[in-house]
Design a protein around this motif. Structure first.
Motif, PDB file in Angstrom:
ATOM      1  N   VAL A  54      -1.837  49.501-108.466  1.00  0.00           N
ATOM      2  CA  VAL A  54      -0.710  49.827-107.594  1.00  0.00           C
ATOM      3  C   VAL A  54      -0.768  50.758-106.618  1.00  0.00           C
ATOM      4  N   GLU A  55      -0.307  50.655-105.118  1.00  0.00           N
ATOM      5  CA  GLU A  55      -0.077  51.612-104.367  1.00  0.00           C
ATOM      6  C   GLU A  55       1.270  51.768-103.994  1.00  0.00           C
ATOM      7  N   VAL A  56       1.948  53.060-104.205  1.00  0.00           N
ATOM      8  CA  VAL A  56       3.287  52.982-103.944  1.00  0.00           C
ATOM      9  C   VAL A  56       3.315  54.156-102.690  1.00  0.00           C
ATOM     10  N   GLU A  57       3.861  53.788-101.686  1.00  0.00           N
ATOM     11  CA  GLU A  57       3.849  54.874-100.415  1.00  0.00           C
ATOM     12  C   GLU A  57       5.344  55.212-100.354  1.00  0.00           C
ATOM     13  N   TYR A  58       5.305  56.669-100.082  1.00  0.00           N
ATOM     14  CA  TYR A  58       6.628  57.501-100.129  1.00  0.00           C
ATOM     15  C   TYR A  58       6.593  57.781 -98.644  1.00  0.00           C
ATOM     16  N   LYS A  59       8.020  57.738 -98.044  1.00  0.00           N
ATOM     17  CA  LYS A  59       8.453  58.365 -96.782  1.00  0.00           C
ATOM     18  C   LYS A  59       9.801  58.775 -96.973  1.00  0.00           C
ATOM     19  N   ASP A  60       9.723  60.086 -96.673  1.00  0.00           N
ATOM     20  CA  ASP A  60      11.176  60.677 -96.555  1.00  0.00           C
ATOM     21  C   ASP A  60      11.791  60.753 -97.936  1.00  0.00           C
ATOM     22  N   GLY A  61      11.060  60.800 -99.152  1.00  0.00           N
ATOM     23  CA  GLY A  61      11.425  60.780-100.447  1.00  0.00           C
ATOM     24  C   GLY A  61      11.928  59.679-101.012  1.00  0.00           C
ATOM     25  N   LYS A  62      11.518  58.452-100.314  1.00  0.00           N
ATOM     26  CA  LYS A  62      11.907  57.162-100.652  1.00  0.00           C
ATOM     27  C   LYS A  62      10.622  56.322-100.845  1.00  0.00           C
ATOM     28  N   ILE A  63      10.653  55.198-101.460  1.00  0.00           N
ATOM     29  CA  ILE A  63       9.556  54.241-101.403  1.00  0.00           C
ATOM     30  C   ILE A  63       9.518  53.352-100.499  1.00  0.00           C
ATOM     31  N   ALA A  64       8.759  53.586 -99.407  1.00  0.00           N
ATOM     32  CA  ALA A  64       8.769  52.790 -98.258  1.00  0.00           C
ATOM     33  C   ALA A  64       7.887  51.357 -98.211  1.00  0.00           C
ATOM     34  N   SER A  65       6.885  51.365 -99.145  1.00  0.00           N
ATOM     35  CA  SER A  65       6.064  49.997 -99.413  1.00  0.00           C
ATOM     36  C   SER A  65       5.292  50.114-100.805  1.00  0.00           C
ATOM     37  N   ALA A  66       5.111  49.218-101.224  1.00  0.00           N
ATOM     38  CA  ALA A  66       4.206  49.074-102.345  1.00  0.00           C
ATOM     39  C   ALA A  66       2.997  47.825-102.317  1.00  0.00           C
ATOM     40  N   ALA A 105       6.579  43.802-105.403  1.00  0.00           N
ATOM     41  CA  ALA A 105       6.342  44.901-104.708  1.00  0.00           C
ATOM     42  C   ALA A 105       7.596  44.959-103.843  1.00  0.00           C
ATOM     43  N   LYS A 106       7.897  43.949-103.371  1.00  0.00           N
ATOM     44  CA  LYS A 106       9.443  43.919-102.560  1.00  0.00           C
ATOM     45  C   LYS A 106      10.530  44.375-103.427  1.00  0.00           C
ATOM     46  N   ALA A 107      10.697  43.977-104.653  1.00  0.00           N
ATOM     47  CA  ALA A 107      11.591  44.258-105.393  1.00  0.00           C
ATOM     48  C   ALA A 107      11.701  45.752-105.608  1.00  0.00           C
ATOM     49  N   LEU A 108      10.487  46.345-105.913  1.00  0.00           N
ATOM     50  CA  LEU A 108      10.591  47.982-105.987  1.00  0.00           C
ATOM     51  C   LEU A 108      11.128  48.671-104.819  1.00  0.00           C
ATOM     52  N   VAL A 109      10.666  48.123-103.623  1.00  0.00           N
ATOM     53  CA  VAL A 109      11.107  48.818-102.360  1.00  0.00           C
ATOM     54  C   VAL A 109      12.622  48.702-102.399  1.00  0.00           C
ATOM     55  N   GLU A 110      13.209  47.496-102.427  1.00  0.00           N
ATOM     56  CA  GLU A 110      14.378  47.266-102.350  1.00  0.00           C
ATOM     57  C   GLU A 110      15.224  48.110-103.505  1.00  0.00           C
TER      58      GLU A 110
END
Length: 154
Positions: A54-66, A105-110
């Motif tokens: 997995v790759e989890v991208e954070y932007k502004d303290g939130k998960i922006a993409s996965a 991945a989409k569910a994680l971001v949501e």
């Protein structure tokens, strides 16, 4: 009499310090996570020759993409790109890596919380792998570690 007054003053001061100390601002763990991409992968390839990651991208303290997928041991290709594998799995289980990897991945971001991500029917084991790997990547992110977390997958 002076002793009672002194004790009252000390007790009042102690109480005041205790009350005001409890009023401090608590930081949310999400705000501590620096922007960046945090990764986790299985420590070994499975019996079919694939390793989940997995790759989890954070932007502004939130998960922006996965991103979630499996790498092939022989040639490094992704399971989601293996047309024959996807076709065979879809026929048996109603889903396939090209679908469930994106869905998870989409569910994680949501939802912003892996515990709130539902298991994909027909891909229970992969859903469990996803959740385990995301937890490891988020743990690294929270700790400020940028190296890829290696996780033993059952």
């Amino acid at each position: 009499m002076k002793k009672k007054t002194l004790l009252s003053v000390i007790a009042a001061a102690t109480l005041a310090v205790t009350v005001f100390a409890g009023c401090g601002k608590k930081e949310d763990t999400a705000t501590k996570i620096k922007d960046g991409t945090y990764k986790a992968e299985a420590s070994a390839f499975d019996d079919k020759g694939y390793k989940p990651f997995v790759e989890v991208e954070y932007k502004d303290g939130k998960i922006a993409s996965a991103k979630f997928d499996y790498t092939n041991e022989k040639d490094g290709t992704l399971k989601s790109a293996n047309a024959d594998y996807n076709k065979a799995m879809a026929a048996k289980s109603g889903t396939s890596p090209d679908k469930y990897t994106v869905e998870l991945a989409k569910a994680l971001v949501e939802k912003q919380d892996v515990e709130k991500v539902d298991t994909v029917t027909g891909a229970t084991h992969s859903s469990e792998n996803f959740k385990t790997l995301v937890k490891a990547a988020v743990d690294n992110a929270t700790a400020g570690k940028t190296d890829t977390a290696k996780v033993e997958i059952k």
